[in-house]
Design a protein around this motif. Structure first.
Motif, short mmCIF file in Angstrom:
data_model
loop_
_atom_site.label_atom_id
_atom_site.label_comp_id
_atom_site.label_asym_id
_atom_site.label_seq_id
_atom_site.Cartn_x
_atom_site.Cartn_y
_atom_site.Cartn_z
N PHE A 88 0.85 -1.19 0.00
CA PHE A 88 0.00 0.00 0.00
C PHE A 88 0.88 1.23 0.00
O PHE A 88 1.99 1.21 0.53
N ARG A 110 6.02 -1.75 4.34
CA ARG A 110 6.03 -3.21 4.34
C ARG A 110 4.93 -3.74 3.41
O ARG A 110 3.85 -3.18 3.31
N ALA A 134 1.93 -5.81 2.23
CA ALA A 134 0.81 -6.49 2.88
C ALA A 134 0.71 -7.93 2.36
O ALA A 134 0.31 -8.84 3.08
N PRO A 136 -3.39 -15.62 10.77
CA PRO A 136 -3.80 -14.72 11.84
C PRO A 136 -4.27 -13.38 11.27
O PRO A 136 -3.97 -13.04 10.13
N SER A 137 -4.99 -12.64 12.07
CA SER A 137 -5.52 -11.36 11.65
C SER A 137 -4.40 -10.42 11.23
O SER A 137 -3.37 -10.35 11.88
N GLY A 138 -4.61 -9.73 10.10
CA GLY A 138 -3.61 -8.77 9.65
C GLY A 138 -2.53 -9.36 8.77
O GLY A 138 -1.58 -8.67 8.41
N CYS A 139 -2.66 -10.64 8.38
CA CYS A 139 -1.58 -11.26 7.62
C CYS A 139 -1.73 -11.04 6.13
O CYS A 139 -0.88 -11.49 5.36
N GLY A 140 -2.82 -10.39 5.68
CA GLY A 140 -2.94 -10.10 4.26
C GLY A 140 -3.96 -10.94 3.51
O GLY A 140 -4.03 -10.87 2.28
N LYS A 141 -4.78 -11.69 4.22
CA LYS A 141 -5.77 -12.54 3.55
C LYS A 141 -6.78 -11.72 2.77
O LYS A 141 -7.05 -11.99 1.60
N THR A 142 -7.35 -10.72 3.45
CA THR A 142 -8.34 -9.89 2.78
C THR A 142 -7.74 -9.21 1.56
O THR A 142 -8.39 -9.09 0.52
N THR A 143 -6.49 -8.79 1.68
CA THR A 143 -5.85 -8.11 0.55
C THR A 143 -5.73 -9.06 -0.65
O THR A 143 -5.98 -8.66 -1.79
N GLU A 146 -8.37 -4.22 -5.63
CA GLU A 146 -7.03 -3.68 -5.47
C GLU A 146 -6.19 -4.18 -6.64
O GLU A 146 -6.39 -5.29 -7.12
N1 LIG Z 1 -6.35 -0.01 2.07
C1 LIG Z 1 -5.27 -0.23 2.82
N2 LIG Z 1 -4.35 0.75 2.95
C2 LIG Z 1 -3.22 0.55 3.69
N3 LIG Z 1 -2.93 -0.58 4.33
C3 LIG Z 1 -3.81 -1.60 4.24
C4 LIG Z 1 -5.02 -1.47 3.48
N4 LIG Z 1 -5.69 -2.66 3.57
C5 LIG Z 1 -4.94 -3.46 4.34
N5 LIG Z 1 -3.80 -2.85 4.74
C6 LIG Z 1 -2.74 -3.43 5.57
O1 LIG Z 1 -2.35 -4.65 5.00
C7 LIG Z 1 -2.13 -5.63 6.00
C8 LIG Z 1 -2.98 -6.85 5.73
O2 LIG Z 1 -4.33 -6.52 5.90
P1 LIG Z 1 -5.52 -7.51 5.58
O3 LIG Z 1 -5.35 -8.04 4.22
O4 LIG Z 1 -6.80 -6.81 5.85
O5 LIG Z 1 -5.31 -8.66 6.67
P2 LIG Z 1 -6.30 -9.82 7.12
O6 LIG Z 1 -7.47 -9.84 6.23
O7 LIG Z 1 -5.46 -11.06 7.01
O8 LIG Z 1 -6.65 -9.55 8.54
C9 LIG Z 1 -2.45 -4.99 7.32
O9 LIG Z 1 -1.22 -4.62 7.91
C10 LIG Z 1 -3.24 -3.77 6.96
O10 LIG Z 1 -3.01 -2.73 7.85
#
Ligand SMILES: Nc1ncnc2c1ncn2[C@@H]1O[C@H](COP(=O)(O)OP(=O)(O)O)[C@@H](O)[C@H]1O
Ligand SMILES: [Mg+2]
Lengths: 342, 564
Positions: A13, A18, A20, A39-46, A55
């Motif tokens: 991002f 770092r 994502a 775990p939460s925050g590991c980039g799954k949603t991304t 994205e």
């Molecule tokens: N739109 C965004 N802008 C900046 N950072 C993002 C954005 N979306 C996610 N991140 C960062 O990317 C990392 C992974 O996020 P995310 O994919 O939501 O994790 P998860 O779904 O595994 O909990 C996190 O550190 C989050 O802060």
């Protein structure tokens, strides 16, 4: 339909330095059901949002069969991907009835009249909501809303269905019911499904394949059985099952599944030397007179058994089950029937 | 069918250029033109003659003194109301708050007329109850003090809102902690609440000051007869006596107003820095102190104030409108609705003004909505680094006094538009464009709040369903922001319909607005006809405010300006 390929996919991002998502390569076979676990925050949603087209990858590419959906320079918009998604917040449109919500993708595709009505009816029947067609989303319970969202995915026969922690907002009872619905949905639609979750039990129960992620990197992809039996590395080992990871002197040879004689050997080894992470699952730990000495740190009564936390003489802890009550501070002896070298 | 698209964002390619063009035309271009003319005439030495004119400095002094005392009055009135209504257990808070807002929404020229009707030797009301001062005694409002008092009444609500927002955002635990440590209610008020609410006071005072500096309606009606000229009325009079140096003079004068306003706005921004009171807006659960035996006294005081600043002037206005002629005492025998017949049936000028104001306001409200829905969408969804600049530029025209904007548009359109060669000067179109620019921020704010509140996944689900931008806009986004859009239309309509400052400089034969008409009627001595027209305007204002009040439950926070 075709298989979905993620090729060295990365996402950084703009602000955070770092990545994502970092160099993720993955192939989901056609009609597969992949759970993305981590775990939460590991980039799954991304990862999921890149597959959907919300994205753009910073590096690498996404392919559906031969067709390039996205790379760092170009991408196909989500409108043109023939995918569907179940959002954690359900994302039902509050100003439309249940039937209108489900029928909207058809309406956009120009399908109208009798044909649309029939498809909407079928989709609602598949999630057992035929009788709720005219309600507003606001009048439904959480589980019902989730099923409407699922029906909306079902209605257009998408190539890929994406689910982002769809059960996170539901209570435990509803979760089991919905897991069943998802399995049915997968069997019926034959769509490729990608299911994001941080709950390993959910991932194991639902998916045909599990991909484990941590800090943006893909650690291992395998069937649930394989992941459970042969996890790769400390992170996966710690995430799957309730095993303890012990750091012990390396056994001789490259066998990874260790039996009691080998484990006994390395437990007794007092020499300095290279060490290895060994995964020990509680069901493989037996309380037996001839075993290694441990001290009981805590005891938790779980109904059918007692869950113990035990300390080795060097202070490392592991878990075990006992049919009989024991007391904190008791000294016991254990045999580790099998262990996995990570 | 691989259709490459740029980036993963949801906006079509044309949206950014569209928004930039809109902002350029409505904000950058007019203000840039004003600045250019001002600076150029200053360099050519044209300003030196103006600046050496003692009349100018007299006017600067009068502007500052009326605005300063007006600000003090607004702080006393608005601060008192905000403290009493927010912190104490007063009954009927909602109604009191609503009534207190009314004077701000009533156009200043109407406020001025109603107060004239309430005081002075010719007051129909005072004559009816036999309290009128003898004929020939001066009208006390035609003075610095009178102007300042009305500024205070008009702008008290600004201080009220600012302070109230600050009070509602007070951390509750600070108050509770103070009470637990044994402080009495009075000590908590003195040691915790008042110090913490100082920024709200200061910010409210600063906006009230800016609003006073830019006010036109009140000094035009109260000041000009007494030879008192504030900067806006000075511009108006210079413009009326058109000469070769007019453009240079008015650009320098409006530059002065702009500088005073910017100083005020900077003070506001500075004291509010780091506090976005619109977002915090807790559920209004500030600690309520019990007044005990004093409660009835406080309530009496509040209602008496409402009576003095709102009810009395409006009664006087109605009385003036029912009197047969200015100065004739009102009694059951003399009551007449001739003035209403005159405006509703007889006079063509009123019909034209009604038509102009209604069509201008409707066109502005709905036309702006189209623009602001797109701009609001862009501002909320875009990750562009220009978002901050663009929203600031969108705010400026409304933050600046209307007279400054009117001068900017005069300068911009005095000559025919280059390339097309058409001149819109003196037509209704120049007023329309000035309204678009002036009320852009009013229209934008509710829409932006609504988009902010919208869960992005609702739109994302529609994208995955295959809906392109226009489709999503029509099926998903617009229906979901519709309540806020409705509020935006009503607000813009309400403000545009009552507006005087912009159209006072831009109107010409056939394009007069309601505001201009009321002012001209009063100016030409038809006081009771002006009063009758004002009564109709007040009824319209109240009706629309009630409509917004009724909608308020379905609107995002911060959309209805007087609710917090
Ligand atoms: N739109 C965004 N802008 C900046 N950072 C993002 C954005 N979306 C996610 N991140 C960062 O990317 C990392 C992974 O996020 P995310 O994919 O939501 O994790 P998860 O779904 O595994 O909990 C996190 O550190 C989050 O802060
Ligand atoms: Mg997530």
């Amino acid at each position: 339909m075709a298989k979905l390929i993620l090729n060295r996919l990365s996402k950084t991002f703009d602000l955070g330095g770092r990545a994502a998502v970092n160099d993720v390569s993955l192939t989901v076979r056609e009609g597969g059901f992949l759970a993305l676990l981590g775990p939460s925050g590991c980039g799954k949603t991304t990862v999921l949002r890149m597959i959907a087209g919300f994205e753009q990858p910073s590096d690498g590419s996404i392919l559906l069969g031969e067709r390039v959906l996205a790379d760092a320079s170009e991408m196909v918009g989500p409108e043109h991907r023939n995918m569907a998604m179940v959002f954690q917040s359900y994302a039902l449109w509050p100003h439309m009835s249940v039937a209108e919500n489900v029928g909207y993708p058809l309406k956009v595709r120009g399908i109208s009249g009798e044909k649309r009505e029939r498809k909407v009816r079928e989709a609602l029947a598949a999630v057992h909501l035929e009788t709720h067609a005219d309600r507003r989303p606001a009048d439904l319970s959480g589980g019902q809303r989730q099923r409407v969202a699922l029906a909306r995915c079902l209605v257009t026969e998408p190539d890929v269905v994406l689910l982002d922690e769809p059960l996170a907002n539901l209570d435990r009872h509803l979760r089991q019911e919905m897991e069943e619905t998802f399995r049915e949905f997968h069997a019926r639609s034959g769509a490729t499904m990608i299911y994001v979750t941080h709950d390993q039990a959910e991932a194991m129960a639902l998916a045909t394949d599990v991909a484990v992620m941590s800090e943006g990197k893909l650690l291992q992809v395998a069937t649930p059985e394989e992941i459970y039996a042969r996890p790769e590395g400390r992170l996966v080992g710690g995430l799957v099952g309730q095993g303890a990871i012990l750091s012990l002197p390396s056994p001789i040879g490259d066998k990874r599944l260790l039996d009691w004689p080998v484990v006994q050997g390395i437990l007794g080894n007092r020499q300095e030397g290279p060490r290895t992470d060994i995964l020990v699952r509680p069901q493989d730990v037996e309380i037996a007179a001839e075993g290694a000495a441990v001290t009981v740190l805590s005891v938790l009564f779980e109904g059918e058994r007692y869950a113990l936390r035990l300390a080795l003489p060097d202070g490392q802890t592991l878990r075990a089950f006992s049919r009989h009550p024991v007391k904190v501070g008791d000294r016991l002896a254990i045999v580790i029937r099998s262990a996995w070298r990570l | 069918m691989t259709r490459p698209q740029n980036r993963g964002n949801s906006q079509p390619r044309w949206l950014f250029p569209f928004v930039v063009t809109v902002i350029f035309c409505l904000s950058v271009l007019p203000l840039g033109r004003l600045a250019a003319t001002g600076i150029m005439s200053a360099f050519r030495g044209g300003a030196s003659e103006l600046l050496s004119d003692p009349g100018l400095w007299r006017s600067v002094y009068d502007t500052l003194s009326t605005s300063f005392f007006g600000m003090i009055a607004a702080v006393l009135l608005g601060g008192g109301f905000a403290l009493l209504l927010t912190l104490f257990d007063i009954r009927g808070k909602a109604l009191l708050g609503f009534l207190f807002m009314l004077p701000t929404m009533i156009p200043p020229q109407v406020t001025a007329l109603s107060w004239i009707g309430m005081t002075g030797p010719s007051s129909a009301l005072l004559k009816a109850i036999g309290l009128a001062p003898p004929l020939g005694s001066p009208q006390p409002l035609y003075s610095i003090g009178g102007i300042a008092l009305l500024y205070g009444v008009q702008n008290a609500a600004l201080v009220y809102l600012s302070l109230r927002a600050g009070l509602l955002a007070l951390p509750r635990d600070a108050v509770e902690a103070a009470r637990l440590s044994g402080a009495s209610s009075f000590q908590v008020l003195k040691d915790v609440i008042l110090p913490l609410s100082l920024p709200g006071f200061a910010a409210g005072a600063a906006i009230a000051f800016v609003s006073c500096v830019g006010n036109f309606g009140i000094p035009a009606i109260l000041g000009i007869p007494a030879g008192i000229y504030t900067l806006p009325t000075l511009i108006y009079s210079k413009f009326a006596a058109f000469g070769p140096r007019t453009f240079a003079d008015i650009s320098v004068l409006s530059g002065l107003i702009a500088i005073l306003s910017v100083i005020g706005l900077m003070v506001e921004a500075r004291v509010l820095r780091g506090r976005d009171y619109r977002v915090i807006g807790l559920s209004g659960q500030v600690a309520v102190f019990r007044l005990g035996a004093w409660r009835w006294l406080a309530e009496l005081l509040l209602w008496l104030t409402i009576f003095l600043i709102l009810a009395m002037p409006l009664i006087a206005l109605v009385a003036s409108s029912l009197a047969p002629a200015y100065g004739v005492p009102l009694s059951p025998a003399t009551v007449t609705i001739k003035a209403y017949e005159e405006i509703l049936v007889r006079q063509a000028a009123t019909r034209i003004a009604f038509t102009n104001s209604l069509s201008l306001s409707l066109a502005t409200a709905f036309g702006l909505l189209v623009v602001t829905v797109l701009t609001g969408y862009f501002l909320v969804r875009s990750k562009s680094r220009f978002v901050g600049v663009i929203s600031a530029l969108a705010e400026i025209p409304y933050a600046l006094p209307g007279i400054v904007l009117a001068v900017a548009f005069i300068l911009l359109f005095a000559a025919p538009i280059p390339v097309i060669g058409i001149s819109i000067y003196g037509t209704i179109w120049i007023i329309l464009i000035a309204y678009f620019s002036s009320f852009f921020a009013v229209s934008l704010k509710p829409v932006v709040s609504a988009f902010r509140q919208l869960d992005p996944s609702l739109e994302e689900a529609a994208r995955l369903s295959g809906a392109g931008f226009t489709r999503r806009l029509a099926d998903i986004l617009v229906p979901l922001v519709a309540p806020a859009a409705g509020a935006s239309v009503i607000l813009v309509f309400l403000i545009a319909c009552n507006e005087l400052t912009v159209s006072a400089l831009l109107w010409s034969a056939g394009t007069q607005t309601l505001g201009v008409l009321i002012y001209n009627l009063d100016d030409s001595g038809s006081f009771n006809i002006a009063a009758a027209l004002s009564v109709l305007v007040v009824i319209m204002v109240i009706a629309m405010m009630v409509a917004l009040e009724l909608m308020a439950k379905r609107l995002p926070k911060g959309v209805v300006p007087w609710r917090s």
